[in-house]
Design a protein around this motif. Structure first.
Motif, PDB file in Angstrom:
ATOM      1  N   ALA A  34       0.821  -1.216   0.000  1.00  0.00           N
ATOM      2  CA  ALA A  34       0.000   0.000   0.000  1.00  0.00           C
ATOM      3  C   ALA A  34       0.848   1.255   0.000  1.00  0.00           C
ATOM      4  O   ALA A  34       0.325   2.347  -0.198  1.00  0.00           O
ATOM      5  CB  ALA A  34      -0.937  -0.006   1.205  1.00  0.00           C
ATOM      6  N   GLY A  35       2.143   1.105   0.226  1.00  0.00           N
ATOM      7  CA  GLY A  35       3.040   2.255   0.132  1.00  0.00           C
ATOM      8  C   GLY A  35       3.659   2.705   1.434  1.00  0.00           C
ATOM      9  O   GLY A  35       4.438   3.647   1.456  1.00  0.00           O
ATOM     10  N   CYS A  36       3.340   2.057   2.558  1.00  0.00           N
ATOM     11  CA  CYS A  36       3.936   2.455   3.832  1.00  0.00           C
ATOM     12  C   CYS A  36       5.209   1.668   4.071  1.00  0.00           C
ATOM     13  O   CYS A  36       5.173   0.472   4.319  1.00  0.00           O
ATOM     14  CB  CYS A  36       2.959   2.232   4.988  1.00  0.00           C
ATOM     15  SG  CYS A  36       3.619   2.811   6.570  1.00  0.00           S
ATOM     16  N   HIS A  37       6.354   2.349   3.987  1.00  0.00           N
ATOM     17  CA  HIS A  37       7.649   1.725   4.213  1.00  0.00           C
ATOM     18  C   HIS A  37       8.338   2.333   5.426  1.00  0.00           C
ATOM     19  O   HIS A  37       9.564   2.261   5.566  1.00  0.00           O
ATOM     20  CB  HIS A  37       8.529   1.886   2.968  1.00  0.00           C
ATOM     21  CG  HIS A  37       7.870   1.430   1.706  1.00  0.00           C
ATOM     22  ND1 HIS A  37       7.905   2.143   0.543  1.00  0.00           N
ATOM     23  CD2 HIS A  37       7.110   0.332   1.451  1.00  0.00           C
ATOM     24  CE1 HIS A  37       7.215   1.516  -0.399  1.00  0.00           C
ATOM     25  NE2 HIS A  37       6.721   0.416   0.141  1.00  0.00           N
ATOM     26  N   ASN A  38       7.573   2.978   6.279  1.00  0.00           N
ATOM     27  CA  ASN A  38       8.111   3.582   7.492  1.00  0.00           C
ATOM     28  C   ASN A  38       8.176   2.516   8.583  1.00  0.00           C
ATOM     29  O   ASN A  38       7.158   2.062   9.090  1.00  0.00           O
ATOM     30  CB  ASN A  38       7.227   4.755   7.938  1.00  0.00           C
ATOM     31  CG  ASN A  38       7.851   5.523   9.083  1.00  0.00           C
ATOM     32  OD1 ASN A  38       8.095   4.962  10.142  1.00  0.00           O
ATOM     33  ND2 ASN A  38       8.096   6.796   8.868  1.00  0.00           N
ATOM     34  N   MET A  39       9.392   2.117   8.925  1.00  0.00           N
ATOM     35  CA  MET A  39       9.571   1.014   9.874  1.00  0.00           C
ATOM     36  C   MET A  39       9.007   1.349  11.257  1.00  0.00           C
ATOM     37  O   MET A  39       8.434   0.493  11.933  1.00  0.00           O
ATOM     38  CB  MET A  39      11.055   0.666   9.992  1.00  0.00           C
ATOM     39  CG  MET A  39      11.651   0.086   8.730  1.00  0.00           C
ATOM     40  SD  MET A  39      10.974  -1.554   8.392  1.00  0.00           S
ATOM     41  CE  MET A  39      12.019  -2.078   7.032  1.00  0.00           C
ATOM     42  N   ALA A  40       9.185   2.591  11.693  1.00  0.00           N
ATOM     43  CA  ALA A  40       8.666   2.965  13.013  1.00  0.00           C
ATOM     44  C   ALA A  40       7.148   2.858  13.056  1.00  0.00           C
ATOM     45  O   ALA A  40       6.570   2.377  14.037  1.00  0.00           O
ATOM     46  CB  ALA A  40       9.122   4.387  13.359  1.00  0.00           C
ATOM     47  N   GLN A  41       6.479   3.291  11.983  1.00  0.00           N
ATOM     48  CA  GLN A  41       5.022   3.193  11.920  1.00  0.00           C
ATOM     49  C   GLN A  41       4.567   1.741  11.894  1.00  0.00           C
ATOM     50  O   GLN A  41       3.621   1.357  12.604  1.00  0.00           O
ATOM     51  CB  GLN A  41       4.501   3.927  10.674  1.00  0.00           C
ATOM     52  CG  GLN A  41       3.007   3.781  10.434  1.00  0.00           C
ATOM     53  CD  GLN A  41       2.186   4.379  11.569  1.00  0.00           C
ATOM     54  OE1 GLN A  41       2.624   5.322  12.216  1.00  0.00           O
ATOM     55  NE2 GLN A  41       1.003   3.832  11.815  1.00  0.00           N
ATOM     56  N   LEU A  42       5.258   0.914  11.104  1.00  0.00           N
ATOM     57  CA  LEU A  42       4.902  -0.512  11.048  1.00  0.00           C
ATOM     58  C   LEU A  42       5.120  -1.182  12.398  1.00  0.00           C
ATOM     59  O   LEU A  42       4.337  -2.047  12.805  1.00  0.00           O
ATOM     60  CB  LEU A  42       5.742  -1.206   9.967  1.00  0.00           C
ATOM     61  CG  LEU A  42       5.432  -0.802   8.522  1.00  0.00           C
ATOM     62  CD1 LEU A  42       6.423  -1.454   7.572  1.00  0.00           C
ATOM     63  CD2 LEU A  42       4.009  -1.165   8.141  1.00  0.00           C
ATOM     64  N   TYR A  43       6.178  -0.768  13.087  1.00  0.00           N
ATOM     65  CA  TYR A  43       6.444  -1.357  14.406  1.00  0.00           C
ATOM     66  C   TYR A  43       5.338  -1.003  15.399  1.00  0.00           C
ATOM     67  O   TYR A  43       4.884  -1.859  16.170  1.00  0.00           O
ATOM     68  CB  TYR A  43       7.789  -0.868  14.921  1.00  0.00           C
ATOM     69  CG  TYR A  43       8.151  -1.382  16.294  1.00  0.00           C
ATOM     70  CD1 TYR A  43       8.450  -2.729  16.494  1.00  0.00           C
ATOM     71  CD2 TYR A  43       8.177  -0.540  17.393  1.00  0.00           C
ATOM     72  CE1 TYR A  43       8.771  -3.213  17.748  1.00  0.00           C
ATOM     73  CE2 TYR A  43       8.499  -1.009  18.651  1.00  0.00           C
ATOM     74  CZ  TYR A  43       8.795  -2.344  18.826  1.00  0.00           C
ATOM     75  OH  TYR A  43       9.106  -2.816  20.070  1.00  0.00           O
ATOM     76  N   ARG A  44       4.881   0.256  15.365  1.00  0.00           N
ATOM     77  CA  ARG A  44       3.790   0.650  16.258  1.00  0.00           C
ATOM     78  C   ARG A  44       2.526  -0.161  15.965  1.00  0.00           C
ATOM     79  O   ARG A  44       1.818  -0.592  16.877  1.00  0.00           O
ATOM     80  CB  ARG A  44       3.513   2.151  16.111  1.00  0.00           C
ATOM     81  CG  ARG A  44       4.555   3.045  16.734  1.00  0.00           C
ATOM     82  CD  ARG A  44       4.077   4.483  16.824  1.00  0.00           C
ATOM     83  NE  ARG A  44       3.908   5.081  15.517  1.00  0.00           N
ATOM     84  CZ  ARG A  44       4.870   5.742  14.880  1.00  0.00           C
ATOM     85  NH1 ARG A  44       6.063   5.871  15.426  1.00  0.00           N
ATOM     86  NH2 ARG A  44       4.648   6.288  13.702  1.00  0.00           N
TER      87      ARG A  44
END
Length: 237
Positions: free
Chosen positions: A58-68
């Motif tokens: 979907a386009g989210c490659h932000n590791m911090a966001q995925l971790y949350r």
């Protein structure tokens, strides 16, 4: 295989190559060197992989966001573990350019993070301020820990020890084990801690003299007796 074609026996090949007879026999049975493939290990990320793949596509490659998001789904392991597994499992080169979501850097070590927590915010460099903001947004507990540490640092800098009791109450309610351990140590010698947070006097001068004495003593270790050490100490002060 080349040695076998030259007529060497399995024992001779083992002695020549430096491996055991059974290993030579197994290799010859395969007809070539058997490539070893390490078994795939299951990780805590595996159960969340379909969800992560969907978010990644979907386009989210932000590791911090995925971790949350994983923490909210029950993921218990560290950020670094998730980061490493995503780089290994998810396909590369599929970032959706239409949706900006940059790859976040790996969080700091615990020692570096502690230094960021303790230093004044105005003394931090721009990249350090950015790292601190990223770190604080990783988890609500980290944000709470930062606020509690900042409050204690302010008490120390402004000599407002009368606020210690209220701070200890917040620590007890925080459920942060490390800070609760620190609070327990404070309780053991609370009067001295309050004095240290309130009075302008300190033992810095005494500690400086003690450090100087120890340095002189160590410099002369094994070189002379007590008489010379005594003269050097008297001369230093």
């Amino acid at each position: 295989m080349a040695l076998r074609k030259q007529g060497f026996s399995q024992t001779a090949i083992g002695e020549q190559v430096g491996i055991g007879h059974m290993t030579v026999s197994r290799w010859l049975a395969h007809g070539a060197f058997p490539e070893y493939q390490s078994p795939l290990r299951k990780t805590g990320v595996d159960v969340h992989l379909p969800y992560l793949r969907e978010r990644w596509e979907a386009g989210c490659h932000n590791m911090a966001q995925l971790y949350r998001e994983l923490r909210e789904r029950g993921y218990k392991q560290s950020y670094q573990s998730m980061h490493d597994q995503l780089l290994r499992l998810l396909p590369e080169g599929k970032k959706n350019a239409a949706k900006v979501c940059n790859l976040s850097p790996t969080p700091l070590s615990s020692k570096s993070a502690a230094f960021l927590f303790l230093r004044r915010s105005e003394d931090l460099k721009p990249d350090e301020q950015e790292a601190l903001i990223t770190l604080r947004h990783l988890d609500p507990e980290i944000e709470l820990a930062y606020n509690l540490v900042e409050q204690f640092a302010q008490m120390l800098r402004t000599r407002t020890g009368e606020r210690l009791e209220a701070w200890l109450e917040q620590i007890r309610a925080s459920q942060i084990r490390e800070l609760q351990g620190f609070a327990t140590s404070v309780e053991r010698d609370k009067a001295a801690v309050v004095a240290g947070l309130t009075l302008p006097q300190n033992n810095g001068l005494v500690e400086g003299h003690v450090n100087k004495l120890k340095l002189i003593k160590r410099m002369g270790y094994g070189r002379a007796g007590i008489s010379l050490l005594r003269q050097r100490l008297l001369h230093a002060f």
